[in-house]
Design a protein around this motif. Sequence first.
Motif, PDB file in Angstrom:
ATOM      1  N   MET A  95      21.051   2.691  70.822  1.00 19.83           N
ATOM      2  CA  MET A  95      19.910   3.617  70.448  1.00 19.83           C
ATOM      3  C   MET A  95      20.135   4.905  71.330  1.00 19.83           C
ATOM      4  O   MET A  95      19.714   5.871  70.993  1.00 19.83           O
ATOM      5  CB  MET A  95      18.903   2.771  70.512  1.00 19.83           C
TER       6      MET A  95
ATOM      7  N   ARG B 281      24.626  -0.270  82.892  1.00 22.18           N
ATOM      8  CA  ARG B 281      25.052  -1.276  83.420  1.00 22.18           C
ATOM      9  C   ARG B 281      25.571  -0.656  84.468  1.00 22.18           C
ATOM     10  O   ARG B 281      26.473  -1.386  85.844  1.00 22.18           O
ATOM     11  CB  ARG B 281      25.471  -2.650  83.362  1.00 22.18           C
TER      12      ARG B 281
ATOM     13  N   LYS C 177      29.985   5.516  82.638  1.00 25.77           N
ATOM     14  CA  LYS C 177      28.871   4.540  81.048  1.00 25.77           C
ATOM     15  C   LYS C 177      28.328   6.252  81.058  1.00 25.77           C
ATOM     16  O   LYS C 177      28.300   6.679  80.396  1.00 25.77           O
ATOM     17  CB  LYS C 177      28.909   3.701  80.943  1.00 25.77           C
TER      18      LYS C 177
ATOM     19  N   VAL D 278      15.886   0.164  75.239  1.00 18.16           N
ATOM     20  CA  VAL D 278      15.636  -1.334  76.582  1.00 18.16           C
ATOM     21  C   VAL D 278      15.339  -2.948  75.558  1.00 18.16           C
ATOM     22  O   VAL D 278      14.834  -2.676  74.779  1.00 18.16           O
ATOM     23  CB  VAL D 278      15.247  -1.177  77.583  1.00 18.16           C
TER      24      VAL D 278
ATOM     25  N   SER E 267      20.773   2.227  64.232  1.00 19.90           N
ATOM     26  CA  SER E 267      21.460   2.751  65.380  1.00 19.90           C
ATOM     27  C   SER E 267      22.497   3.576  64.102  1.00 19.90           C
ATOM     28  O   SER E 267      23.343   4.702  64.484  1.00 19.90           O
ATOM     29  CB  SER E 267      21.886   2.652  66.280  1.00 19.90           C
TER      30      SER E 267
HETATM   31  N1  LIG Z   1      20.743  -1.464  67.474  1.00 18.58           N
HETATM   32  C1  LIG Z   1      19.608  -1.121  66.838  1.00 18.58           C
HETATM   33  O1  LIG Z   1      20.039  -0.088  65.947  1.00 18.58           O
HETATM   34  C2  LIG Z   1      18.021  -0.883  66.524  1.00 18.58           C
HETATM   35  C3  LIG Z   1      17.684  -0.604  66.235  1.00 18.58           C
HETATM   36  C4  LIG Z   1      15.753  -0.412  65.476  1.00 18.58           C
HETATM   37  C5  LIG Z   1      15.249  -0.936  67.150  1.00 18.58           C
HETATM   38  N2  LIG Z   1      16.026  -1.775  68.451  1.00 18.58           N
HETATM   39  C6  LIG Z   1      16.065  -1.608  69.575  1.00 18.58           C
HETATM   40  O2  LIG Z   1      16.083  -1.002  70.209  1.00 18.58           O
HETATM   41  C7  LIG Z   1      16.163  -1.238  71.926  1.00 18.58           C
HETATM   42  C8  LIG Z   1      17.490  -0.842  72.798  1.00 18.58           C
HETATM   43  O3  LIG Z   1      18.185  -1.507  71.062  1.00 18.58           O
HETATM   44  P1  LIG Z   1      20.336  -1.179  71.807  1.00 18.58           P
HETATM   45  O4  LIG Z   1      20.983  -1.944  70.663  1.00 18.58           O
HETATM   46  O5  LIG Z   1      20.134   0.185  71.836  1.00 18.58           O
HETATM   47  O6  LIG Z   1      20.703  -1.901  72.840  1.00 18.58           O
HETATM   48  P2  LIG Z   1      22.317  -2.301  73.922  1.00 18.58           P
HETATM   49  O7  LIG Z   1      23.065  -1.351  73.271  1.00 18.58           O
HETATM   50  O8  LIG Z   1      21.499  -3.237  74.781  1.00 18.58           O
HETATM   51  O9  LIG Z   1      21.082  -0.898  74.977  1.00 18.58           O
HETATM   52  C9  LIG Z   1      20.457  -1.413  76.044  1.00 18.58           C
HETATM   53  C10 LIG Z   1      20.286  -0.228  77.286  1.00 18.58           C
HETATM   54  O10 LIG Z   1      20.142  -1.514  77.923  1.00 18.58           O
HETATM   55  C11 LIG Z   1      21.379  -1.403  79.221  1.00 18.58           C
HETATM   56  N3  LIG Z   1      20.877  -2.138  80.054  1.00 18.58           N
HETATM   57  C12 LIG Z   1      21.165  -3.555  79.704  1.00 18.58           C
HETATM   58  N4  LIG Z   1      20.424  -4.484  80.822  1.00 18.58           N
HETATM   59  C13 LIG Z   1      20.612  -3.882  82.018  1.00 18.58           C
HETATM   60  C14 LIG Z   1      20.930  -4.304  83.373  1.00 18.58           C
HETATM   61  N5  LIG Z   1      20.296  -5.195  83.973  1.00 18.58           N
HETATM   62  N6  LIG Z   1      20.653  -3.298  84.325  1.00 18.58           N
HETATM   63  C15 LIG Z   1      20.894  -1.631  83.672  1.00 18.58           C
HETATM   64  N7  LIG Z   1      21.251  -1.836  82.246  1.00 18.58           N
HETATM   65  C16 LIG Z   1      21.190  -2.627  81.337  1.00 18.58           C
HETATM   66  C17 LIG Z   1      22.041  -1.717  78.593  1.00 18.58           C
HETATM   67  O11 LIG Z   1      23.494  -1.185  79.953  1.00 18.58           O
HETATM   68  P3  LIG Z   1      25.186  -0.892  79.064  1.00 18.58           P
HETATM   69  O12 LIG Z   1      25.379   0.290  78.535  1.00 18.58           O
HETATM   70  O13 LIG Z   1      25.920  -1.200  80.194  1.00 18.58           O
HETATM   71  O14 LIG Z   1      25.376  -1.923  77.894  1.00 18.58           O
HETATM   72  C18 LIG Z   1      22.323  -0.826  77.320  1.00 18.58           C
HETATM   73  O15 LIG Z   1      22.555   0.501  77.913  1.00 18.58           O
HETATM   74  C19 LIG Z   1      15.968  -3.142  71.359  1.00 18.58           C
HETATM   75  O16 LIG Z   1      14.856  -2.774  71.817  1.00 18.58           O
HETATM   76  C20 LIG Z   1      16.143  -2.828  70.409  1.00 18.58           C
HETATM   77  O17 LIG Z   1      15.448  -4.035  69.428  1.00 18.58           O
HETATM   78  C21 LIG Z   1      17.359  -1.414  68.064  1.00 18.58           C
END
Ligand SMILES: NC(=O)c1ccc[n+]([C@@H]2O[C@H](COP(=O)([O-])OP(=O)(O)OC[C@H]3O[C@@H](n4cnc5c(N)ncnc54)[C@H](OP(=O)(O)O)[C@@H]3O)[C@@H](O)[C@H]2O)c1
Length: 214
Positions: A11, A32, A36, A67, A131
Amino acid sequence: MRVGILGSGRMGGKLGTLFARAGHEVVFSYARSRAKLERLAREARHGARAGTPREAAQDADALLLAVHWSRLGDVLKQAGDLSGKVILSCSLPMNASDTALVVARTSSGAEALARRIPKARVVSAFNTVPSEVLFDVFEARRRSKRPSLVFCGDDRRAKKVAVQLIRDVGFEPVDAGPLRIARYTEPFALLVAQLAYEGSGGPELAYRFERFEA
Ligand SMILES: NC(=O)c1ccc[n+]([C@@H]2O[C@H](COP(=O)([O-])OP(=O)(O)OC[C@H]3O[C@@H](n4cnc5c(N)ncnc54)[C@H](OP(=O)(O)O)[C@@H]3O)[C@@H](O)[C@H]2O)c1
């Protein structure tokens, strides 16, 4: 606007890129690896840069919180004082295995976030859309019929900021009311995800509201 991205995954990475393309000054933070964030900034162009959560929050007119719920405490700690900041949160309060909401019915993730940072201006937005559709919606933004996107919040100024950012991505913003309405939009977001990923609609699934004529 200066827009800080807290969480640069599916996202945050995509929305940050689109905010930059729409002319905003974007800082990608919280992934992470620093490499990136730098790659995202390079690919987004338009002056986007990589930074720490603190740098993303500093001087930001708006912050996108994207997040996993389990990372909330960590990212907020790294971002520092968020008093007065407009925070658009797409984060859903999911459990570790992403199978259930851990806050629901009598509260919501958005309200829990607002209680955690009482001086911030929290808006719940962008969580009802997969997304995968974001770039296509942006490409089609000049068409007359745009997909609707619901948002909610208690702060008028923050909602104006949300309206602009939602429009810039290519959606028609639908103000669903105060922040407590996130109690309904967050489970709705799970319905959209269920249909998009496990139903037959595919992630391109979008939704529209028609006004009922009297
Ligand atoms: N994806 C969707 O379609 C969608 C739709 C609606 C709502 N959401 C919500 O939006 C939020 C984000 O979702 P997402 O799909 O974008 O998740 P994601 O792709 O996993 O992104 C999360 C981000 O947090 C970073 N992260 C995780 N652990 C970390 C750590 N220990 N230290 C530093 N950074 C860290 C990840 O790093 P990396 O980049 O290195 O992995 C990534 O950049 C969630 O709450 C989800 O429920 C998502």
